[in-house]
Design a protein around this motif. Structure first.
Motif, short mmCIF file in Angstrom:
data_model
loop_
_atom_site.label_atom_id
_atom_site.label_comp_id
_atom_site.label_asym_id
_atom_site.label_seq_id
_atom_site.Cartn_x
_atom_site.Cartn_y
_atom_site.Cartn_z
N ALA A 144 0.28 -1.16 -0.08
CA ALA A 144 -0.25 -0.04 -0.21
C ALA A 144 1.17 1.18 0.50
CB ALA A 144 -0.74 -0.23 1.39
N HIS A 145 0.91 1.76 -0.64
CA HIS A 145 1.71 3.23 -1.22
C HIS A 145 0.75 4.62 -0.82
CE1 HIS A 145 4.86 4.88 -3.42
NE2 HIS A 145 4.38 6.21 -2.27
N LEU A 146 1.10 5.39 0.17
CA LEU A 146 -0.01 6.61 -0.08
C LEU A 146 0.90 7.80 -0.34
CD1 LEU A 146 -2.51 7.83 1.37
CD2 LEU A 146 -1.70 7.94 3.31
N THR A 147 0.29 8.94 -1.22
CA THR A 147 1.21 9.53 -1.51
C THR A 147 0.41 11.24 -1.57
OG1 THR A 147 2.61 8.36 -3.03
CG2 THR A 147 2.27 11.03 -3.93
N PHE A 148 0.54 12.34 -1.21
CA PHE A 148 0.09 13.69 -0.47
C PHE A 148 1.03 14.66 -0.45
CE2 PHE A 148 1.55 11.48 3.26
CZ PHE A 148 2.12 12.57 4.36
N GLU A 149 0.44 16.09 -0.78
CA GLU A 149 1.43 16.72 -0.66
C GLU A 149 1.32 17.80 0.27
OE1 GLU A 149 1.47 19.38 -4.51
OE2 GLU A 149 0.58 18.21 -5.01
N THR A 150 -0.20 17.74 0.79
CA THR A 150 0.04 19.09 2.38
C THR A 150 -1.72 17.26 2.82
OG1 THR A 150 -2.49 19.62 1.19
CG2 THR A 150 -0.35 20.51 0.42
N ALA A 151 -1.96 18.71 4.49
CA ALA A 151 -2.67 17.41 5.03
C ALA A 151 -4.15 17.98 4.78
CB ALA A 151 -2.50 18.27 6.58
N VAL A 152 -4.54 17.90 3.69
CA VAL A 152 -5.98 17.82 2.95
C VAL A 152 -6.17 16.82 2.25
CG1 VAL A 152 -7.28 18.76 1.45
CG2 VAL A 152 -5.93 20.72 2.95
N GLU A 153 -7.46 16.57 2.58
CA GLU A 153 -7.08 14.66 1.92
C GLU A 153 -7.24 14.52 0.11
OE1 GLU A 153 -10.83 16.24 3.27
OE2 GLU A 153 -9.33 15.99 5.55
N ALA A 154 -7.80 15.57 -0.35
CA ALA A 154 -8.55 15.32 -1.46
C ALA A 154 -6.82 15.63 -2.52
CB ALA A 154 -8.53 17.12 -2.16
N SER A 155 -5.69 15.93 -2.02
CA SER A 155 -4.23 15.65 -1.98
C SER A 155 -3.61 14.77 -1.92
CB SER A 155 -3.05 16.82 -1.14
OG SER A 155 -2.98 16.19 -0.79
N ALA A 156 -4.38 13.85 -1.21
CA ALA A 156 -3.97 12.49 -0.94
C ALA A 156 -3.77 10.99 -2.72
CB ALA A 156 -3.77 11.64 0.07
N THR A 157 -3.05 10.30 -2.69
CA THR A 157 -3.13 9.03 -4.18
C THR A 157 -2.81 8.44 -2.94
OG1 THR A 157 -3.30 10.64 -5.56
CG2 THR A 157 -2.94 8.37 -5.55
N TRP A 158 -3.89 7.17 -3.04
CA TRP A 158 -3.66 5.84 -2.47
C TRP A 158 -3.66 4.31 -3.88
CZ3 TRP A 158 -2.49 3.50 2.07
CH2 TRP A 158 -2.79 4.41 3.20
N THR A 159 -2.22 4.13 -3.93
CA THR A 159 -2.60 3.32 -5.31
C THR A 159 -1.45 1.69 -4.62
OG1 THR A 159 0.20 3.33 -4.96
CG2 THR A 159 -1.52 4.53 -6.96
N ALA A 160 -1.72 0.84 -5.16
CA ALA A 160 -0.79 -0.73 -4.79
C ALA A 160 -0.58 -1.34 -5.48
CB ALA A 160 -2.19 -1.80 -4.67
N THR A 161 1.25 -1.85 -5.16
CA THR A 161 1.90 -2.34 -6.20
C THR A 161 2.70 -3.49 -5.78
OG1 THR A 161 3.78 -1.46 -4.59
CG2 THR A 161 3.29 0.08 -6.70
N SER A 162 3.20 -4.17 -6.52
CA SER A 162 3.05 -5.27 -6.35
C SER A 162 4.40 -5.89 -5.33
CB SER A 162 3.88 -6.07 -7.81
OG SER A 162 2.36 -6.51 -8.59
N GLY A 163 4.20 -6.58 -4.39
CA GLY A 163 5.21 -6.85 -3.12
C GLY A 163 6.21 -8.11 -3.47
N THR A 164 7.32 -8.92 -2.48
CA THR A 164 7.23 -9.96 -3.07
C THR A 164 7.29 -11.04 -1.72
OG1 THR A 164 9.15 -9.06 -1.14
CG2 THR A 164 10.34 -8.52 -3.68
#
Length: 125
Positions: free
Chosen positions: A105-125
């Motif tokens: 699970a990868h959470l990326t954001f710029e500010t403390a505002v929910e609209a700036s956040a993006t969740w993505t899933a990448t393959s693990g090992t």
């Protein structure tokens, strides 16, 4: 509310994504200021939580943040800052069988505002 599952995304720092075991949580602050982040699992059976401040431009990695059986869908809830909406995300920490590898699970954001956040899933090992 933002909920994405199974999306692939390259992580910064090269042409390939770093290798992490399934169930790992990666939190990336692409902004300039520190942001308090709280992440927990929605169901108690998975019982994982993290409360930390992520400095601007920094990435926090919690290897094997949550463990589950193959096929178990885990819902994570994140709160950026002190108030606001929980941002939910579903992923498969142990994968979903032969055709579905473990996920990170990868959470990326710029500010403390929910609209700036993006969740993505990448393959693990």
């Amino acid at each position: 509310m933002l909920s994405l599952a199974g999306c692939a995304k390259m992580l910064p720092g090269g042409n390939t994504a770093p290798e992490y075991p399934g169930g790992t949580l990666v939190i990336e602050n692409t902004g300039d200021r520190p942001v308090r982040v709280s992440v927990n699992t929605k169901l108690e059976q998975f019982d994982a939580e993290l409360d930390t401040e992520v400095a601007g431009g920094e990435t926090v990695v919690r290897r094997e943040f949550v463990t589950a059986e193959s096929g178990d869908i885990v819902t994570l809830e994140a709160l950026l800052g002190e108030t606001g909406e929980q941002i939910s995300f579903q992923f498969l920490p142990a994968g979903g069988g032969e055709d579905s590898p473990p996920e990170v699970a990868h959470l990326t954001f710029e500010t403390a505002v929910e609209a700036s956040a993006t969740w993505t899933a990448t393959s693990g090992t």
